[in-house]
Motif scaffolding. Structure first.
Motif, PDB file in Angstrom:
ATOM      1  N   SER A  78      -2.879   3.217  13.937  1.00 27.12           N
ATOM      2  CA  SER A  78      -1.263   2.871  13.615  1.00 27.12           C
ATOM      3  C   SER A  78      -1.162   1.182  14.478  1.00 27.12           C
ATOM      4  O   SER A  78      -1.769   0.963  15.690  1.00 27.12           O
ATOM      5  CB  SER A  78      -1.084   3.859  14.808  1.00 27.12           C
ATOM      6  OG  SER A  78       0.751   3.277  14.807  1.00 27.12           O
ATOM      7  N   LEU A 122      -0.206  -7.243  11.005  1.00 28.48           N
ATOM      8  CA  LEU A 122       0.353  -6.619   9.836  1.00 28.48           C
ATOM      9  C   LEU A 122       0.447  -7.580   8.774  1.00 28.48           C
ATOM     10  O   LEU A 122      -0.325  -7.704   6.958  1.00 28.48           O
ATOM     11  CB  LEU A 122       1.924  -6.146   9.393  1.00 28.48           C
ATOM     12  CG  LEU A 122       2.284  -5.533   8.522  1.00 28.48           C
ATOM     13  CD1 LEU A 122       1.197  -4.498   8.220  1.00 28.48           C
ATOM     14  CD2 LEU A 122       4.284  -4.895   7.947  1.00 28.48           C
ATOM     15  N   THR A 163     -10.459   0.848   0.622  1.00 29.21           N
ATOM     16  CA  THR A 163      -9.914   1.482   2.071  1.00 29.21           C
ATOM     17  C   THR A 163     -11.642   2.366   2.789  1.00 29.21           C
ATOM     18  O   THR A 163     -12.196   2.660   1.953  1.00 29.21           O
ATOM     19  CB  THR A 163      -8.690   2.550   2.119  1.00 29.21           C
ATOM     20  OG1 THR A 163      -7.702   2.081   1.597  1.00 29.21           O
ATOM     21  CG2 THR A 163      -8.623   2.746   3.443  1.00 29.21           C
ATOM     22  N   PHE A 182      -0.658   3.716   9.070  1.00 31.83           N
ATOM     23  CA  PHE A 182      -1.307   3.404   8.290  1.00 31.83           C
ATOM     24  C   PHE A 182      -2.332   4.904   7.948  1.00 31.83           C
ATOM     25  O   PHE A 182      -3.050   5.670   8.458  1.00 31.83           O
ATOM     26  CB  PHE A 182      -2.640   2.391   8.094  1.00 31.83           C
ATOM     27  CG  PHE A 182      -3.309   1.873   6.678  1.00 31.83           C
ATOM     28  CD1 PHE A 182      -2.745   1.745   5.966  1.00 31.83           C
ATOM     29  CD2 PHE A 182      -4.526   2.477   6.535  1.00 31.83           C
ATOM     30  CE1 PHE A 182      -3.390   1.103   4.481  1.00 31.83           C
ATOM     31  CE2 PHE A 182      -5.027   2.611   5.427  1.00 31.83           C
ATOM     32  CZ  PHE A 182      -4.987   1.672   4.780  1.00 31.83           C
ATOM     33  N   TRP A 237       5.077   2.408  11.677  1.00 28.45           N
ATOM     34  CA  TRP A 237       3.459   1.048  11.717  1.00 28.45           C
ATOM     35  C   TRP A 237       2.495   2.404  11.431  1.00 28.45           C
ATOM     36  O   TRP A 237       0.755   1.807  12.452  1.00 28.45           O
ATOM     37  CB  TRP A 237       3.330   1.050  12.969  1.00 28.45           C
ATOM     38  CG  TRP A 237       5.140  -0.789  13.498  1.00 28.45           C
ATOM     39  CD1 TRP A 237       6.032   0.170  13.807  1.00 28.45           C
ATOM     40  CD2 TRP A 237       4.820  -1.536  13.309  1.00 28.45           C
ATOM     41  NE1 TRP A 237       7.172  -0.768  13.902  1.00 28.45           N
ATOM     42  CE2 TRP A 237       6.579  -1.803  13.622  1.00 28.45           C
ATOM     43  CE3 TRP A 237       4.166  -2.599  12.308  1.00 28.45           C
ATOM     44  CZ2 TRP A 237       6.817  -3.380  13.142  1.00 28.45           C
ATOM     45  CZ3 TRP A 237       4.749  -3.650  11.957  1.00 28.45           C
ATOM     46  CH2 TRP A 237       6.116  -3.760  13.134  1.00 28.45           C
ATOM     47  N   GLU A 267      -0.194   4.997   1.911  1.00 30.00           N
ATOM     48  CA  GLU A 267      -0.925   5.116   2.682  1.00 30.00           C
ATOM     49  C   GLU A 267      -0.015   4.005   4.435  1.00 30.00           C
ATOM     50  O   GLU A 267      -0.339   4.657   5.529  1.00 30.00           O
ATOM     51  CB  GLU A 267      -1.569   3.406   2.768  1.00 30.00           C
ATOM     52  CG  GLU A 267      -3.126   4.381   1.120  1.00 30.00           C
ATOM     53  CD  GLU A 267      -4.174   3.262   1.168  1.00 30.00           C
ATOM     54  OE1 GLU A 267      -5.436   3.804   1.200  1.00 30.00           O
ATOM     55  OE2 GLU A 267      -4.270   2.459   0.529  1.00 30.00           O
ATOM     56  N   TRP A 268       0.653   3.297   3.575  1.00 31.61           N
ATOM     57  CA  TRP A 268       0.956   2.234   4.851  1.00 31.61           C
ATOM     58  C   TRP A 268       2.635   2.902   4.429  1.00 31.61           C
ATOM     59  O   TRP A 268       2.906   3.039   4.033  1.00 31.61           O
ATOM     60  CB  TRP A 268       1.159   1.069   4.365  1.00 31.61           C
ATOM     61  CG  TRP A 268       2.646   0.228   5.466  1.00 31.61           C
ATOM     62  CD1 TRP A 268       3.082  -0.502   5.463  1.00 31.61           C
ATOM     63  CD2 TRP A 268       1.473  -0.362   7.001  1.00 31.61           C
ATOM     64  NE1 TRP A 268       3.646  -0.937   6.212  1.00 31.61           N
ATOM     65  CE2 TRP A 268       2.887  -0.575   7.427  1.00 31.61           C
ATOM     66  CE3 TRP A 268       0.849   0.303   7.982  1.00 31.61           C
ATOM     67  CZ2 TRP A 268       3.159  -1.341   8.976  1.00 31.61           C
ATOM     68  CZ3 TRP A 268       0.970   0.192   9.284  1.00 31.61           C
ATOM     69  CH2 TRP A 268       1.799  -1.050   9.689  1.00 31.61           C
ATOM     70  N   ARG A 296       0.966  -0.918   0.052  1.00 27.03           N
ATOM     71  CA  ARG A 296      -0.272  -0.363  -0.297  1.00 27.03           C
ATOM     72  C   ARG A 296       0.539   1.522  -0.080  1.00 27.03           C
ATOM     73  O   ARG A 296       0.891   1.901   0.599  1.00 27.03           O
ATOM     74  CB  ARG A 296      -0.900  -0.103   0.752  1.00 27.03           C
ATOM     75  CG  ARG A 296      -2.581  -0.935   1.146  1.00 27.03           C
ATOM     76  CD  ARG A 296      -3.413  -0.908   0.305  1.00 27.03           C
ATOM     77  NE  ARG A 296      -4.233  -1.483   0.784  1.00 27.03           N
ATOM     78  CZ  ARG A 296      -5.530  -0.885   0.845  1.00 27.03           C
ATOM     79  NH1 ARG A 296      -5.581   0.277   0.750  1.00 27.03           N
ATOM     80  NH2 ARG A 296      -6.504  -2.021   1.202  1.00 27.03           N
ATOM     81  N   GLN A 331      -2.361  -7.802   5.560  1.00 27.10           N
ATOM     82  CA  GLN A 331      -2.055  -7.707   4.020  1.00 27.10           C
ATOM     83  C   GLN A 331      -2.358  -9.097   3.245  1.00 27.10           C
ATOM     84  O   GLN A 331      -3.016  -9.426   2.349  1.00 27.10           O
ATOM     85  CB  GLN A 331      -0.512  -7.893   4.191  1.00 27.10           C
ATOM     86  CG  GLN A 331       0.268  -6.453   4.556  1.00 27.10           C
ATOM     87  CD  GLN A 331       1.783  -7.080   3.956  1.00 27.10           C
ATOM     88  OE1 GLN A 331       2.264  -7.522   2.962  1.00 27.10           O
ATOM     89  NE2 GLN A 331       2.683  -5.607   4.506  1.00 27.10           N
TER      90      GLN A 331
END
Length: 828
Positions: free
Chosen positions: A213, A226, A55, A46, A44, A38-39, A35, A230
């Motif tokens: 976060s 995470l 989203t 988003f 850590w 965004e990420w 991403r 994903q």
């Protein structure tokens, strides 16, 4: 036979002895560039893009508002300000400027009041609507009126204050502190004795609706979360920042998720009223469990129960190019014969079928397994299978039923049989069925599961029912939520869909997928441009009426103003959200909306009367989108449209399919004749029933006011009446109740002729002839009406229905007109 949707409980796996190995494996599986934009892996953090349809996050529709929330529509502040404004919604969205807020990330920050020559102080408000610097200056000035001092005091500051010390926090520091006002208050409330330097690294910035976060999670669990997120993203699921923040509150104290008790986690999730919390926890725990098994070398397809999201089967993709979201499990233990179970498992592992084909083949295997269980020995020994076993398997497919209890259509049954034979062919080719006798094989003639009918005839919605639906058309779609569309827009869209279904006879998907430029016209002639998906013939053209085209023209300006997903651009009827497979109105949604509307109509009458003489209710289950196609075809067949023309209109491949509608029309007419032939009278009102349908049709001919059995006129097809159709005085005249409207119309015409004749001062025999004809025809009407009145309600209703069918049939083939000259009788 159906795929299980409930997740079977899993025994909690023990945590690995070395958590470092587990974390290292997770790091190797995680996409480092996931991403982009965004990420932020370093923090850590988003920061969801509201323009990304994958989203969960939407911009506030107020033009000047920068807020982003986790729900469609205005943000909470704008909702509150809209209520206080007194403006209508559209005006508010276009003109409103959100209020400045002192501590409200995502809203315009309240600035210092000091302003000079159009330049305003860039520092945030501290006290008395002044920044800290100007507030101190104002205090030392003796405290004059703030408003006056701000316009005449010191110059505005243009430098930018440093940001908060918390990573990714965009708020300015509060005065001389290292933290913003939000984090300063949080530190004083939660850990007032802890040094800010030690407290700050564990904190998240103020998170808006589209942000989350992973900092609140423990170190190992951050990697687990995470990885699970994903995996969700890869299978097509949306990333919902609100739910991730909720999970941080529920699971943030756990050191890791691996080996956790599923029931304990679900009980924890149920403490939240949000249903998405339990679904997310369930999915994340499953992803961690499957990942741990993969680390130990256990593949998801090595087990007898396949978790569909884990096997990552290829699937039909949406217009956005991403795979469909999957769910559920396939439990191969439902296939009781070991040889059939192993065959199905090996086929699924080696063929790598699409998700849809995998599910369908699994269901067929379960169905066949159940049928073979009824055979002697349960067909457990593959070496003892016989032709009778194959017959039982095919018979099970022929008699298979849907969830609603109805039989599968011929096309569906044929597809199921094809999947069974493809599975067995795979076994023969790979040697997995080497021990199975050749008798257990397909016999092409005996194991045929029907032919491929394009349409099922005889399911047309009657025209009188369609007329009743038209009366309530304005209510179609009322109260139906559909994306950003208002109630008026939804009703207008569904009303247009209905008109096209009713007037064009296209299949539901063919209507739902129409393009915005689907109309073409030359003068007053319009054509609908559509795609025949079933036969893979695109850009087809269908002549339509001006009224049907006008319904599309009325919808187009509304369509152009809609806020719809980008994938729907160019489609007449947009999809709800961009993550749907098709970029247009889902046909299954249309069926649901139509059913809801039809069920809500207070009254729908049939043409059958009850014991009290009132019409009985029509069976509403017979009204569904595809039935309008049958109505369109039957309407044209009943009207006598040539079969080759109707075949072109329906876009059928085989003329036999089109011919089915004419057979239905003929069947209706024969049934009507069977009823009507028993109620024939002569000119004097004496009953003269025909002995058979053949006698009614072959030994008579339809003339304007009844049937005629005069031989020469019958031979000439009704065009050789020797007395110029003065039927009421003819001994060969045979009227029946189906001619009542025509006789009444003729009586009115005779009366007008009589008045005209009297005004012309004609001879008395002319007046007498017209008067006596009127009296004779009135006697015929009175006789038939008295007979109908004496019949039971159900029999009278049957005669009325038969009369309507016969009148329509006669209108189809043209009405016999009075000849201008007397045709001489043949001497032969």
């Amino acid at each position: 036979m159906t795929t299980s949707t409930a997740l079977a409980p899993l025994a909690p796996s023990l945590p690995p002895p070395d958590l470092n190995s587990w974390v290292e494996w997770l790091k190797g599986e995680i996409d480092p560039v996931w991403r982009p934009g965004e990420w932020e892996a370093a923090n850590w953090f988003f920061n969801g893009d509201p323009d990304n349809e994958r989203t969960v996050g939407w911009r506030c529709p107020t033009r000047a508002c920068p807020s982003i929330s986790n729900s469609r529509g205005m943000c909470k502040s704008c909702i509150r300000e809209h209520r206080a404004s007194g403006l209508d919604r559209e005006t508010f969205l276009d003109t409103h400027v959100p209020e400045e807020r002192k501590y409200a990330p995502g809203r315009p920050q309240a600035r210092c009041l000091v302003e000079r020559d159009g330049r305003r102080c860039t520092h945030g408000k501290y006290c008395r609507r002044l920044c800290l610097t100007h507030y101190r200056a104002w205090c030392t000035s003796g405290g004059p009126d703030v408003e006056v001092w701000a316009r005449t005091g010191p110059l505005p500051l243009t430098d930018t204050l440093p940001a908060c010390a918390i990573a990714r926090c965009e708020q300015e520091r509060s005065g001389l502190k290292t933290l913003c006002s939000y984090h300063l208050a949080k530190h004083r409330r939660d850990s007032p004795d802890e040094p800010v330097e030690e407290w700050a690294p564990r904190q998240t910035p103020f998170l808006r609706g589209h942000q989350f976060s992973l900092i609140p999670f423990q170190p190992v669990m951050r990697w687990e979360m995470l990885y699970a997120l994903q995996q969700r993203d890869a299978r097509g699921g949306k990333i919902d920042p609100t739910l991730v923040r909720m999970l941080a509150g529920l699971l943030g104290d756990r050191p890791y998720l691996l080996g956790a008790d599923r029931s304990e986690l679900m009980a924890l999730a149920h403490t939240k009223t949000c249903t998405g919390a339990s679904a997310h926890i369930n999915e994340i725990e499953r992803a961690v469990h499957v990942g741990h098994e993969e680390m130990r070398g256990i593949k998801p397809t090595d087990k007898l129960v396949w978790h569909l999201p884990s096997i990552k089967a290829p699937s039909r993709k949406s217009k956005t190019g991403r795979a469909r979201s999957t769910h559920g499990e396939l439990d191969f233990t439902a296939i009781t014969q070991r040889w059939l179970r192993d065959l199905t498992l090996e086929w699924a592992r080696h063929i790598d079928p699409s998700l849809e084909v995998l599910r369908d083949t699994f269901r067929v295997a379960v169905l066949v397994s159940g049928a073979l269980n009824q055979r002697p020995g349960g067909a457990m020994d593959p070496a003892r299978l016989t032709a009778a076993d194959m017959d039982a398997a095919v018979d099970a497919i022929r008699s298979a039923r849907r969830k609603d209890g109805g039989l599968f259509t011929r096309n569906s049954a044929r597809s199921m049989a094809h999947k069974l034979f493809a599975l067995l062919d795979f076994g023969r080719r790979t040697g997995l069925m080497a021990d199975v006798p050749t008798a257990f094989a397909r016999h092409h003639r005996r194991h045929s599961v029907g032919h491929d009918d394009e349409d099922e005839n005889g399911k047309a919605i009657p025209e009188w029912v369609i007329a009743q639906l038209d009366v309530h058309l304005e209510t179609f779609g009322a109260g139906t939520p559909y994306g950003y569309l208002t109630d008026d827009e939804v009703r207008h869209m569904l009303r247009t869909v209905y008109v096209l279904l009713r007037d064009t006879g296209r299949r539901p998907r063919e209507i739902c997928s129409l393009r915005s430029n689907c109309l073409d016209h030359s003068g007053d002639d319009y054509e609908l441009i559509w795609d025949n998906y079933k036969s893979k013939r695109h850009r087809r053209r269908l002549p339509i009426t001006r009224e049907t085209a006008q319904a599309v023209h009325d919808w187009l300006p509304v369509r152009s103003r809609l806020r719809t997903p980008s994938v729907s651009e160019g489609h007449l009827f947009p999809t709800i959200t961009g993550d749907h497979i098709d970029p247009y109105l889902n046909p299954s949604y249309l069926s649901r909306y139509l059913r809801r509307w039809v069920d809500a109509i207070p009254k729908l009458d049939s043409n059958t009367t009850g014991p009290d003489g009132s019409p009985l209710p029509f069976d509403r289950t017979l009204i569904y989108p595809y039935a309008f196609r049958h109505s369109y075809a039957q309407r044209h067949a009943d009207a006598g449209v040539p079969i080759d023309v109707l075949r072109e209109l329906m876009d059928h491949r085989q003329i036999g399919t089109t011919m089915g509608y004419y057979k239905v029309s003929l069947k209706r007419k024969r049934a009507a004749v069977s009823t009507m032939r028993l109620h024939v009278i002569d000119r004097a009102g004496v009953p003269a029933p025909m002995s058979s349908n053949t006698g009614y049709e072959a030994r008579s001919v339809a003339v304007p006011f009844g049937n005629c059995i005069e031989p020469s006129n019958v031979k000439a097809g009704g065009n050789a009446c020797p007395i110029r159709f003065q039927c009421s005085g003819c001994g060969f005249y045979r009227p029946d109740p189906s001619y009542l409207p025509a006789i009444e119309e003729h009586i009115n015409s005779l009366r007008a002729d009589c008045e005209t004749a009297q005004a012309m001062d004609v001879d008395s025999f002319v007046i007498r002839n017209l008067t006596e004809q009127i009296a004779a025809f009135q006697q015929v009407i009175a006789t038939m009406q008295n007979e109908l009145a004496s019949l039971p309600d159900d029999e009278r209703s049957e005669i009325e229905e038969a009369s309507a069918i016969l009148r329509k049939a006669r209108a189809t083939h043209g009405r016999t007109t009075l000849p201008l000259t007397v045709i001489s009788r043949s001497t032969s």
